[in-house]
Design an enzyme around this catalytic site. Structure first.
Site, PDB file in Angstrom:
ATOM      1  N   ASP A 150      42.199  38.189  31.148  1.00 25.48           N
ATOM      2  CA  ASP A 150      41.253  38.963  31.939  1.00 25.48           C
ATOM      3  C   ASP A 150      39.859  38.502  31.525  1.00 25.48           C
ATOM      4  O   ASP A 150      39.427  38.727  30.394  1.00 25.48           O
ATOM      5  CB  ASP A 150      41.435  40.460  31.645  1.00 25.48           C
TER       6      ASP A 150
ATOM      7  N   TRP B 271      40.830  48.112  28.219  1.00 31.45           N
ATOM      8  CA  TRP B 271      40.151  48.724  29.369  1.00 31.45           C
ATOM      9  C   TRP B 271      41.106  49.741  30.007  1.00 31.45           C
ATOM     10  O   TRP B 271      42.276  49.428  30.255  1.00 31.45           O
ATOM     11  CB  TRP B 271      39.769  47.617  30.360  1.00 31.45           C
TER      12      TRP B 271
ATOM     13  N   LYS C 261      29.818  41.423  36.384  1.00 34.45           N
ATOM     14  CA  LYS C 261      28.818  41.524  35.303  1.00 34.45           C
ATOM     15  C   LYS C 261      27.958  40.277  35.223  1.00 34.45           C
ATOM     16  O   LYS C 261      26.735  40.371  35.177  1.00 34.45           O
ATOM     17  CB  LYS C 261      29.497  41.741  33.958  1.00 34.45           C
TER      18      LYS C 261
END
Ligand code: KET
Length: 459
Positions: A270, A189, A306
């Site tokens: 993460d 990311w 999300k």
């Protein structure tokens, strides 16, 4: 008007009757009135100088325009495009079949309940956030029966979504951990290197993805982490790796775990997509749980952006698993010292929604059904896009579209092909060729397939 007599006004009266104080006030008022009536008459030593900020030259005139963010900037460009067929596949944000943002029904319902609870207030939260949210978040990722939780070895602190949790964790490590290098996967990311560099860590990368196979470069990963200095921090995506959509198998995770533990490397997970990889919250937590089960230490950043669709509410948590309850409580005391001067304490609303859903078994079940529906729709989009390319006879092997996991497909399109898609077809995606499958719908798949076909046959 004569002030009321109380302690404060008595002081004031005394101050005003002080001859030196009143003459100083008089001098300043005279200077000010002279300046206002005729600035040229003010004597040199009493003049009020014109501040440099009042001149026409900006103190920021030397600034160069900064580039837009590689991911969020895609939305900025998309918003400016007037085309009716434009399509935003940039940012990882779920859309419905109609292409609309989705607020989960369970979230709407809980929000109504919260608004109607007259006893709720807007007081500051403690520095660590909503206590129940922290407890329940740890259970969600580590499992209700996690020995680390039962032994009070987990410190969980509510932070500003996944990004904020990574940043607080990074700063905590920069202050208190003996090794300041963090290894991040290549690619990863786009915000990871910036977050950790600004947190005070030094960032290096390890091989993760093999473009030739469009799969995991497992050998490269083991080699790079195997030669990392003992004690280094290793950033791992808990599931649904962004941007590649490629995750290690359970057997590969076990090998990675053994390597990290044998070299005393410190894992920092993460977890931004729990539930989005497989549709199951528990299955998507398996890699993390494997590392907790061995009794070792780790950090974990968790996001509800999300999986609960709470993007803009900024809800997340940093968990640190320590060796003992005693260490965990000292860790918490130090994490508070990172948070307090940064943003003082986190916001109430989003964390209250999450806590209410995780606390109640009916709401929790409703959430898992809605989450599974989102994950399933993404899987359907993968199949539809793959079928559409097959039916067009688009050159190349596109099976990675159905093999990859989570929100994204790492298409393999190069930067020129991406800009062709944007210019000719008004399709917006990041320049590395990543597309957010969650932004697609049955209606828009043919448009994307036409665009990809044209890109690979002409660019
Ligand atoms: N980790 C990963 C791997 C990740 O993809 C994101 C967001 C985050 C953390 C942070 O999410 P937060 O909203 O802070 O909880 N990724 C998407 C959005 C973004 O770039 O901000 C994306 O890649 O599109």
């Amino acid at each position: 008007m004569r002030p009321q007599s109380n302690t404060t006004t008595t002081t004031n009266i005394n101050t005003f009757s002080d001859p030196s104080f009143s003459s100083s006030i008089h001098r300043r008022i005279t200077t000010l009135s002279n300046h206002l009536l005729n600035p040229h008459m003010a004597s040199d030593n009493q003049s009020i100088s014109v501040s440099p900020t009042a001149s026409s030259h900006s103190v920021f005139a030397h600034l160069l325009p900064a580039p837009e963010d590689p991911i969020l900037g895609v939305t900025v460009a998309y918003n400016k495009d007037p085309s009716p067929v434009k399509l935003n596949l940039g940012v990882g944000a779920y859309r419905t079949e109609e292409g609309k943002p989705l607020v989960l029904n369970v979230v709407r319902r809980v929000e109504q309940q919260l608004v109607n609870e007259a006893s709720r207030n807007k007081e500051y939260l403690p520095i660590v956030g909503v206590a129940d949210f922290n407890k329940l978040s740890a259970r969600l990722i580590f499992g209700a029966d996690s020995p680390a939780i039962q032994e009070n070895r987990v410190t969980t602190v509510q932070c500003l979504s996944g990004t904020g949790s990574l940043r607080v964790g990074g700063e905590f490590l920069a202050r208190h951990y003996h090794e300041r290098t963090i290894y991040i996967p290549q690619p990863t990311w786009g915000n990871h290197p910036k977050i950790f560099t600004l947190a005070g860590l030094s960032v290096k990368s390890y091989r993760y993805y093999a473009p030739a196979t469009r799969g995991l470069d497992f050998e490269g990963l083991l080699e790079d982490l195997g030669s990392a200095p003992s004690g280094s921090i290793v950033l791992l995506h808990a599931c649904a790796h962004n941007p590649t959509g490629v995750d290690p198998t359970p057997e590969q995770w076990e090998t990675i775990r053994q390597l990290l533990r044998s070299k005393a490397l410190l894992p920092f997970f993460d977890s931004a997509y729990q539930g989005f990889a497989s549709g199951s919250l528990d299955i998507d937590a398996q890699a993390v749980r494997l590392f907790v089960a061995d009794g070792g230490e780790l950090l974990l950043a968790q996001s509800y952006a999300k999986n609960m669709g709470l993007y803009g509410e900024r809800v997340g948590a940093l968990s640190i698993v320590s060796k003992s309850a005693d260490v965990a409580s000292r860790v918490e005391s130090q994490v508070k010292l990172v948070v307090r001067p940064m943003y003082s304490n986190p916001p109430i609303h989003g964390a209250s929604i999450v806590a209410a859903i995780l606390r109640d078994s009916d709401l929790y079940n409703e959430w898992t059904i809605e989450l599974k529906a989102m994950a399933d729709r993404i899987i359907t989009m993968r199949q539809q896009l793959f079928d559409a390319l097959q039916s067009r006879g688009t050159p190349g092997d596109w099976s990675h579209i159905i093999k990859q996991i989570g929100m994204f497909t790492f298409t393999g399109l190069n930067a020129e092909q991406v800009s062709f898609l944007t210019k000719e077809y008004h399709i917006y995606l990041t320049s590395d060729g990543r597309i957010s499958m969650a932004g697609l719908s049955s209606r828009t798949v043919p448009h994307l397939a036409d665009a990809i076909h044209a890109a690979v046959t002409t660019v």
